[in-house]
Design a protein around this motif. Structure first.
Motif, mmCIF file in Angstrom:
data_model
loop_
_atom_site.group_PDB
_atom_site.id
_atom_site.type_symbol
_atom_site.label_atom_id
_atom_site.label_comp_id
_atom_site.label_asym_id
_atom_site.label_seq_id
_atom_site.Cartn_x
_atom_site.Cartn_y
_atom_site.Cartn_z
ATOM 1 N N GLY A 14 0.811 -1.209 0.000
ATOM 2 C CA GLY A 14 0.000 0.000 0.000
ATOM 3 C C GLY A 14 0.847 1.263 0.000
ATOM 4 N N GLU A 15 1.929 1.257 0.770
ATOM 5 C CA GLU A 15 2.832 2.406 0.799
ATOM 6 C C GLU A 15 3.491 2.623 -0.557
ATOM 7 O OE1 GLU A 15 5.658 2.206 4.006
ATOM 8 O OE2 GLU A 15 4.091 1.557 5.399
ATOM 9 N N ILE A 16 3.908 1.531 -1.185
ATOM 10 C CA ILE A 16 4.539 1.624 -2.506
ATOM 11 C C ILE A 16 3.549 2.159 -3.536
ATOM 12 C CG2 ILE A 16 5.526 0.276 -4.405
ATOM 13 C CD1 ILE A 16 6.711 -1.576 -2.173
ATOM 14 N N ILE A 17 2.344 1.629 -3.516
ATOM 15 C CA ILE A 17 1.313 2.082 -4.457
ATOM 16 C C ILE A 17 1.016 3.559 -4.237
ATOM 17 C CG2 ILE A 17 -1.131 1.871 -5.065
ATOM 18 C CD1 ILE A 17 -0.777 -1.187 -4.516
ATOM 19 N N SER A 18 0.906 3.953 -2.989
ATOM 20 C CA SER A 18 0.626 5.354 -2.679
ATOM 21 C C SER A 18 1.738 6.261 -3.191
ATOM 22 C CB SER A 18 0.474 5.517 -1.164
ATOM 23 O OG SER A 18 0.251 6.868 -0.841
ATOM 24 N N ARG A 19 2.958 5.866 -2.953
ATOM 25 C CA ARG A 19 4.111 6.668 -3.373
ATOM 26 C C ARG A 19 4.226 6.737 -4.895
ATOM 27 N NH1 ARG A 19 7.842 4.320 -0.273
ATOM 28 N NH2 ARG A 19 8.415 2.832 -1.856
ATOM 29 N N GLU A 20 4.049 5.611 -5.560
ATOM 30 C CA GLU A 20 4.238 5.552 -7.009
ATOM 31 C C GLU A 20 3.079 6.140 -7.806
ATOM 32 O OE1 GLU A 20 6.947 4.509 -8.762
ATOM 33 O OE2 GLU A 20 7.991 4.289 -6.843
ATOM 34 N N MET A 21 1.861 5.943 -7.321
ATOM 35 C CA MET A 21 0.684 6.362 -8.085
ATOM 36 C C MET A 21 0.019 7.611 -7.522
ATOM 37 S SD MET A 21 -1.032 2.672 -8.891
ATOM 38 C CE MET A 21 -2.373 3.409 -9.779
ATOM 39 N N GLY A 22 0.409 7.998 -6.312
ATOM 40 C CA GLY A 22 -0.179 9.174 -5.707
ATOM 41 C C GLY A 22 -1.546 8.936 -5.084
ATOM 42 N N PRO A 46 -4.206 8.098 -2.173
ATOM 43 C CA PRO A 46 -4.201 8.302 -0.720
ATOM 44 C C PRO A 46 -3.803 6.993 -0.019
ATOM 45 C CG PRO A 46 -6.212 9.187 -1.677
ATOM 46 C CD PRO A 46 -5.514 8.427 -2.756
ATOM 47 N N PRO A 47 -2.949 7.075 1.000
ATOM 48 C CA PRO A 47 -2.466 5.852 1.668
ATOM 49 C C PRO A 47 -3.570 4.914 2.139
ATOM 50 C CG PRO A 47 -1.213 7.740 2.416
ATOM 51 C CD PRO A 47 -2.332 8.277 1.567
ATOM 52 N N SER A 48 -4.653 5.454 2.675
ATOM 53 C CA SER A 48 -5.727 4.584 3.183
ATOM 54 C C SER A 48 -6.381 3.786 2.052
ATOM 55 C CB SER A 48 -6.785 5.402 3.919
ATOM 56 O OG SER A 48 -7.344 6.376 3.039
ATOM 57 N N ILE A 49 -6.567 4.406 0.910
ATOM 58 C CA ILE A 49 -7.160 3.710 -0.239
ATOM 59 C C ILE A 49 -6.162 2.725 -0.831
ATOM 60 C CG2 ILE A 49 -8.017 4.006 -2.602
ATOM 61 C CD1 ILE A 49 -9.295 6.627 -1.641
ATOM 62 N N ALA A 50 -4.914 3.129 -0.914
ATOM 63 C CA ALA A 50 -3.883 2.239 -1.473
ATOM 64 C C ALA A 50 -3.776 0.955 -0.660
ATOM 65 C CB ALA A 50 -2.539 2.961 -1.520
ATOM 66 N N ARG A 51 -3.820 1.066 0.672
ATOM 67 C CA ARG A 51 -3.714 -0.127 1.524
ATOM 68 C C ARG A 51 -4.999 -0.951 1.496
ATOM 69 N NH1 ARG A 51 -0.967 3.429 4.807
ATOM 70 N NH2 ARG A 51 -2.855 3.905 5.978
ATOM 71 N N ALA A 52 -6.132 -0.290 1.641
ATOM 72 C CA ALA A 52 -7.408 -0.999 1.786
ATOM 73 C C ALA A 52 -7.901 -1.606 0.479
ATOM 74 C CB ALA A 52 -8.468 -0.060 2.337
ATOM 75 N N GLU A 53 -7.749 -0.900 -0.611
ATOM 76 C CA GLU A 53 -8.336 -1.344 -1.878
ATOM 77 C C GLU A 53 -7.309 -1.887 -2.863
ATOM 78 O OE1 GLU A 53 -11.599 -1.421 -2.292
ATOM 79 O OE2 GLU A 53 -11.925 -0.487 -0.330
ATOM 80 N N GLN A 54 -6.337 -1.095 -3.186
ATOM 81 C CA GLN A 54 -5.427 -1.460 -4.271
ATOM 82 C C GLN A 54 -4.445 -2.561 -3.885
ATOM 83 O OE1 GLN A 54 -4.272 2.648 -4.871
ATOM 84 N NE2 GLN A 54 -5.324 2.654 -6.853
ATOM 85 N N ALA A 55 -3.843 -2.479 -2.713
ATOM 86 C CA ALA A 55 -2.870 -3.494 -2.314
ATOM 87 C C ALA A 55 -3.541 -4.830 -2.021
ATOM 88 C CB ALA A 55 -2.079 -3.024 -1.099
#
Length: 57
Positions: A16-24, A26-35
């Motif tokens: 989630g942190e990587i997705i947030s950093r690379e794609m911009g 929001p950290p909460s969405i990156a962790r909960a949904e995308q990762a």
């Protein structure tokens, strides 16, 4: 496939942190949904292969 799912779940926050950093995202969405989607898809894909009768030559 089970091992892949276990590792993806264990490293969800890191992914989630990587997705947030690379794609911009929001950290909460990156962790909960995308990762988390990788583990969900891998888990669902492995179910049919456990009961499928493969035909080996």
């Amino acid at each position: 496939m089970k091992r892949i799912v276990v590792v993806l779940k264990r490293r969800n926050d890191e992914l989630g942190e990587i997705i947030s950093r690379e794609m911009g995202a929001p950290p909460s969405i990156a962790r909960a949904e995308q990762a988390g989607i990788g583990a969900v898809i891998s888990s669902r894909r492995s179910r049919p292969s456990r009961s499928f009768a493969f035909d080996y030559p």
